[in-house]
Design a protein around this motif. Structure first.
Motif, PDB file in Angstrom:
ATOM      1  N   PHE A 264     -21.841 -12.493  47.339  1.00 20.77           N
ATOM      2  CA  PHE A 264     -22.741 -11.361  47.113  1.00 20.77           C
ATOM      3  C   PHE A 264     -23.687 -11.709  45.974  1.00 20.77           C
ATOM      4  CE2 PHE A 264     -24.110  -7.213  45.432  1.00 20.77           C
ATOM      5  CZ  PHE A 264     -24.677  -6.710  46.592  1.00 20.77           C
ATOM      6  N   ASP A 265     -24.942 -11.328  46.141  1.00 19.28           N
ATOM      7  CA  ASP A 265     -25.948 -11.588  45.105  1.00 19.28           C
ATOM      8  C   ASP A 265     -26.571 -10.259  44.668  1.00 19.28           C
ATOM      9  OD1 ASP A 265     -27.975 -12.445  43.474  1.00 19.28           O
ATOM     10  OD2 ASP A 265     -29.185 -13.339  45.084  1.00 19.28           O
ATOM     11  N   SER A 266     -26.041  -9.728  43.552  1.00 21.35           N
ATOM     12  CA  SER A 266     -26.610  -8.473  43.026  1.00 21.35           C
ATOM     13  C   SER A 266     -27.888  -8.752  42.239  1.00 21.35           C
ATOM     14  CB  SER A 266     -25.595  -7.790  42.105  1.00 21.35           C
ATOM     15  OG  SER A 266     -25.503  -8.510  40.879  1.00 21.35           O
ATOM     16  N   LEU A 271     -31.068  -7.381  37.787  1.00 23.85           N
ATOM     17  CA  LEU A 271     -30.497  -6.701  38.961  1.00 23.85           C
ATOM     18  C   LEU A 271     -31.556  -6.471  40.035  1.00 23.85           C
ATOM     19  CD1 LEU A 271     -27.868  -5.297  39.898  1.00 23.85           C
ATOM     20  CD2 LEU A 271     -28.697  -3.217  38.761  1.00 23.85           C
ATOM     21  N   LYS A 272     -31.158  -6.681  41.276  1.00 27.96           N
ATOM     22  CA  LYS A 272     -32.068  -6.382  42.384  1.00 27.96           C
ATOM     23  C   LYS A 272     -32.233  -4.866  42.459  1.00 27.96           C
ATOM     24  CE  LYS A 272     -30.959 -10.441  45.226  1.00 27.96           C
ATOM     25  NZ  LYS A 272     -32.262 -11.117  45.221  1.00 27.96           N
ATOM     26  N   GLY A 273     -33.441  -4.378  42.515  1.00 24.80           N
ATOM     27  CA  GLY A 273     -33.685  -2.936  42.542  1.00 24.80           C
ATOM     28  C   GLY A 273     -33.487  -2.372  43.932  1.00 24.80           C
ATOM     29  N   MET A 283     -25.277 -11.759  52.936  1.00 24.72           N
ATOM     30  CA  MET A 283     -25.677 -12.950  53.701  1.00 24.72           C
ATOM     31  C   MET A 283     -25.941 -14.161  52.817  1.00 24.72           C
ATOM     32  SD  MET A 283     -29.698 -12.886  54.417  1.00 24.72           S
ATOM     33  CE  MET A 283     -30.369 -11.268  54.683  1.00 24.72           C
ATOM     34  N   ASP A 284     -25.751 -13.990  51.493  1.00 24.88           N
ATOM     35  CA  ASP A 284     -26.169 -15.061  50.579  1.00 24.88           C
ATOM     36  C   ASP A 284     -25.203 -16.243  50.555  1.00 24.88           C
ATOM     37  OD1 ASP A 284     -28.322 -15.852  49.087  1.00 24.88           O
ATOM     38  OD2 ASP A 284     -27.567 -15.036  47.200  1.00 24.88           O
ATOM     39  N   MET A 285     -24.189 -16.168  51.424  1.00 32.16           N
ATOM     40  CA  MET A 285     -23.332 -17.348  51.628  1.00 32.16           C
ATOM     41  C   MET A 285     -23.640 -17.982  52.976  1.00 32.16           C
ATOM     42  SD  MET A 285     -21.867 -15.214  53.573  1.00 32.16           S
ATOM     43  CE  MET A 285     -20.567 -16.131  54.336  1.00 32.16           C
ATOM     44  N   THR A 342     -31.678 -14.274  36.063  1.00 36.78           N
ATOM     45  CA  THR A 342     -30.306 -14.426  36.580  1.00 36.78           C
ATOM     46  C   THR A 342     -30.250 -14.279  38.099  1.00 36.78           C
ATOM     47  OG1 THR A 342     -29.823 -12.073  36.304  1.00 36.78           O
ATOM     48  CG2 THR A 342     -29.283 -13.523  34.441  1.00 36.78           C
ATOM     49  N   ASP A 343     -31.363 -13.823  38.696  1.00 33.64           N
ATOM     50  CA  ASP A 343     -31.387 -13.685  40.160  1.00 33.64           C
ATOM     51  C   ASP A 343     -31.709 -15.012  40.853  1.00 33.64           C
ATOM     52  OD1 ASP A 343     -31.145 -12.449  42.575  1.00 33.64           O
ATOM     53  OD2 ASP A 343     -33.051 -11.346  42.463  1.00 33.64           O
ATOM     54  N   ALA A 344     -32.097 -16.012  40.087  1.00 29.84           N
ATOM     55  CA  ALA A 344     -32.271 -17.354  40.677  1.00 29.84           C
ATOM     56  C   ALA A 344     -30.961 -18.104  40.460  1.00 29.84           C
ATOM     57  CB  ALA A 344     -33.453 -18.066  40.043  1.00 29.84           C
ATOM     58  N   GLU A 345     -29.890 -17.550  41.040  1.00 27.51           N
ATOM     59  CA  GLU A 345     -28.535 -18.040  40.769  1.00 27.51           C
ATOM     60  C   GLU A 345     -28.119 -19.139  41.733  1.00 27.51           C
ATOM     61  OE1 GLU A 345     -29.209 -15.543  42.683  1.00 27.51           O
ATOM     62  OE2 GLU A 345     -28.014 -16.148  44.411  1.00 27.51           O
ATOM     63  N   GLY A 346     -28.677 -19.103  42.956  1.00 25.00           N
ATOM     64  CA  GLY A 346     -28.240 -20.071  43.973  1.00 25.00           C
ATOM     65  C   GLY A 346     -28.453 -21.489  43.494  1.00 25.00           C
ATOM     66  N   THR A 372     -34.649 -18.649  48.635  1.00 23.63           N
ATOM     67  CA  THR A 372     -35.779 -17.876  48.090  1.00 23.63           C
ATOM     68  C   THR A 372     -36.405 -16.925  49.110  1.00 23.63           C
ATOM     69  OG1 THR A 372     -37.494 -19.497  48.709  1.00 23.63           O
ATOM     70  CG2 THR A 372     -36.433 -19.805  46.566  1.00 23.63           C
ATOM     71  N   GLY A 373     -36.763 -15.753  48.603  1.00 28.78           N
ATOM     72  CA  GLY A 373     -37.595 -14.841  49.381  1.00 28.78           C
ATOM     73  C   GLY A 373     -38.946 -15.491  49.657  1.00 28.78           C
ATOM     74  N   ALA A 374     -39.389 -16.341  48.737  1.00 32.33           N
ATOM     75  CA  ALA A 374     -40.697 -16.995  48.893  1.00 32.33           C
ATOM     76  C   ALA A 374     -40.749 -17.834  50.172  1.00 32.33           C
ATOM     77  CB  ALA A 374     -40.983 -17.873  47.678  1.00 32.33           C
TER      78      ALA A 374
HETATM   79  N1  BES Z   1     -30.497 -14.908  47.581  1.00 35.41           N
HETATM   80  C1  BES Z   1     -31.807 -14.753  47.081  1.00 35.41           C
HETATM   81  C2  BES Z   1     -32.894 -15.185  48.078  1.00 35.41           C
HETATM   82  C3  BES Z   1     -32.973 -14.365  49.339  1.00 35.41           C
HETATM   83  C4  BES Z   1     -33.881 -13.329  49.435  1.00 35.41           C
HETATM   84  C5  BES Z   1     -32.186 -14.658  50.428  1.00 35.41           C
HETATM   85  C6  BES Z   1     -33.968 -12.589  50.598  1.00 35.41           C
HETATM   86  C7  BES Z   1     -32.263 -13.926  51.596  1.00 35.41           C
HETATM   87  C8  BES Z   1     -33.167 -12.880  51.675  1.00 35.41           C
HETATM   88  C9  BES Z   1     -31.983 -15.592  45.817  1.00 35.41           C
HETATM   89  O1  BES Z   1     -30.852 -15.736  45.042  1.00 35.41           O
HETATM   90  C10 BES Z   1     -32.980 -14.865  44.973  1.00 35.41           C
HETATM   91  O2  BES Z   1     -32.681 -13.806  44.520  1.00 35.41           O
HETATM   92  N2  BES Z   1     -34.130 -15.488  44.799  1.00 35.41           N
HETATM   93  C11 BES Z   1     -35.173 -14.922  44.027  1.00 35.41           C
HETATM   94  C12 BES Z   1     -35.737 -16.005  43.149  1.00 35.41           C
HETATM   95  C13 BES Z   1     -36.641 -15.482  42.072  1.00 35.41           C
HETATM   96  C14 BES Z   1     -35.853 -14.731  41.037  1.00 35.41           C
HETATM   97  C15 BES Z   1     -37.349 -16.660  41.457  1.00 35.41           C
HETATM   98  C16 BES Z   1     -36.236 -14.405  44.994  1.00 35.41           C
HETATM   99  O3  BES Z   1     -36.461 -15.046  46.029  1.00 35.41           O
HETATM  100  O4  BES Z   1     -36.790 -13.359  44.730  1.00 35.41           O
END
Ligand code: BES
Ligand code: MN
Ligand code: ZN
Length: 491
Positions: A264-266, A271-273, A283-285, A342-346, A372-374
């Motif tokens: 899980f990726d909070s 924190l993700k809003g 799905m982050d695994m 901290t959200d760039a944890e992967g 990345t969402g990018a």
């Molecule tokens: N797990 C996310 C990426 C992600 C986003 C996967 C949407 C599946 C669907 C990753 O850990 C993340 O949060 N990436 C950030 C990076 C940013 C903080 C530079 C992102 O993509 O926003």
């Protein structure tokens, strides 16, 4: 459901429903098709005319056959242009047929498509995958599993010979895809770092793989400060999983597959809003799930290649113990990282996993990550990003992807963009500017590889689908198990 290849000529086949593939540039019913049409008292031609069926790829038409015929129904699927025929055309054609056959409650189904590249074994395999994958339905979390409505008992593939091995291989391949789908689809209170490691243990027991699970203290001893920094806030212990498949003979090659395994990726303290899709972060695994899916297949197909499967499993959570934005972590290769997000944890978990993989002295490393969402912004839901330091490896992945029917697009490892990751205080930051976010993520990972051939797959888009597409239903897809397996088999 029993899938088999049969030698019975098209004209002699009897059963519930016969499915035929037609090319848009060969729509006149000649030869055998003409004879079949006569046998069915003109039903084929009538269906084509009435539905204005043109044989376009993705199109289909269905009709009942009247008057005591030994075939109850006909399904037509379009195969597009003859010259464009690929394994994916027949795989997708078979998926269309499978869905229609399910709807029509067909019990025995005959399928006559077209042999691709004079390779009946691969053709049958693609057709079998096209049947099995869309029919998989996940009822694990329903209190009363609804009847899935599937009546299909027998599928007979015509025109390619019996091909028992190809069908067996396809069934094994699909079992790996389905394992990956089920891991991704399961919520984070079901698939945790602990249960994820248990699944890896089951793979090891069932298929004779070696397994080593590093606990937190073991990771500490190896100096995995980046992975452990992410794991800090979770109430669940991190699990660093290393599965190994070793062939009985001396291996031709040694490979490593490394999957991002955030159950899980909070976002952590960044924190993700709401509206960020936080509720989908089970799905982050996806990378780790496909890694275990590939291990399940490789463990059964037993190629003469040694393969290491590595998953640094944890959750990215918040608590009083959480890493703070701005913390500096030291990875197991000694490099220091300023965690500006901290959200760039992967990439932090992968940093230590890649260092670990390279110490195994393998010939090539592939990592796969919902990173990345990018990358989703760049390539959408259907295509994974691919970065590599080695053109030969990139080409191998593209070749495997063509057989698998999973899409990748090669992206640049543009060194100049590493400037965006420069930190005034540490060796690097973990995130750079918004622009080119999937590229800086790849460049970050590259810092943890010294010299081994390496490719990075950003699978954030394709591991999950909002609506059904091809062989996948809405939800988890099991991407890119098929590509990984073909890559290993083709060494
Ligand atoms: N797990 C996310 C990426 C992600 C986003 C996967 C949407 C599946 C669907 C990753 O850990 C993340 O949060 N990436 C950030 C990076 C940013 C903080 C530079 C992102 O993509 O926003
Ligand atoms: Mn994140
Ligand atoms: Zn993540």
């Amino acid at each position: 459901m029993d899938i088999r290849g049969i030698e019975t000529p098209l004209l002699d086949w009897t059963g519930d429903t016969l499915a035929l593939g037609l090319f848009e540039d060969a729509m006149e019913l000649t030869g055998t098709l003409n004879q079949l049409d006569e046998k069915l008292t003109g039903t084929l031609q009538e269906l084509i005319t009435e539905t204005e069926f043109e044989g376009k790829s993705g199109s289909s038409a269905v009709t009942r056959v009247g008057g005591g015929s030994p075939i109850r129904k006909i399904i037509l699927v379009g195969l597009g242009k003859t010259e464009d025929l690929t394994l994916d055309t027949v795989r997708l054609g078979a998926a269309t047929i499978a869905r229609l056959a399910k709807q029509a409650k067909v019990k025995t189904l005959g399928i006559s498509l077209s042999v691709v590249n004079d390779d009946p074994a691969s053709t049958v395999s693609a057709i079998a995958q096209g049947i099995i994958l869309p029919l998989h339905q996940d009822n694990r979390f329903k209190s009363e599993p609804e009847e899935n409505g599937l009546k299909l008992e027998t599928v007979e593939i015509l025109g390619c010979g019996e091909q028992p091995e190809a069908i067996n291989q396809a069934e094994i391949l699909c079992s790996g895809v389905i394992l990956a789908r089920e891991l991704v689809a399961a919520p984070a209170n079901s698939v945790t770092p602990v249960t994820f490691a248990e699944t890896a243990q089951t793979m090891a027991n069932d298929y004779g793989l070696d397994i080593e699970i590093l606990e937190q203290e073991d990771c500490e001893k190896l100096g995995m400060g980046a992975f452990l920094g992410v794991a800090k806030a979770s109430d669940l212990p991190p699990k660093f999983i290393h599965l190994t498949y070793k062939p009985s003979e001396t291996p031709k090659k040694k490979l490593a597959i490394v999957g991002k395994s955030l159950t899980f990726d909070s976002g952590g303290l960044n924190l993700k809003g709401s509206g960020s899709g936080i509720e989908t972060m089970k799905m982050d695994m996806g990378g780790g799930a496909a890694t275990l899916g590939a291990a399940k297949v490789i463990g059964q197909l037993k190629p003469d290649v040694e393969v290491h499967f590595i998953c640094a499993a944890t959750e990215n959570m918040i608590s009083g113990r959480a890493m703070h934005p701005g913390d500096i972590l030291t990875a197991s290769n000694g490099k220091t990282i300023e965690v500006n997000n901290t959200d760039a944890e992967g990439r932090l978990t992968l940093a230590d996993a890649l260092v670990f993989a390279e110490k195994l002295e393998v010939d090539a490393i592939i990592d796969l990550a919902t990173l990345t969402g990018a990358c989703i912004v760049a390539l959408g839901d259907n295509i994974s990003g691919l970065w590599s330091t080695d053109e030969t490896l990139a080409t191998q992945i593209k070749e495997a992807s063509a057989i698998a029917g999973e899409k990748f697009w090669e992206m640049p490892l543009e060194e100049k963009y590493f400037e965006g990751l420069k930190s005034p205080i540490a060796d690097m930051k973990n995130t750079g500017p918004r622009a080119g976010g999937s590229i800086t993520a790849a460049l970050f990972l590259k810092q943890f590889i010294k010299e081994t051939s390496w490719a990075h797959l950003d699978v954030a888009g394709p591991v999950w689908l909002d609506k059904e597409n091809g062989v996948n239903n809405a939800g988890a897809t099991g991407f890119p198990v098929r590509t990984l397996v073909h890559w290993v088999l083709n060494q």
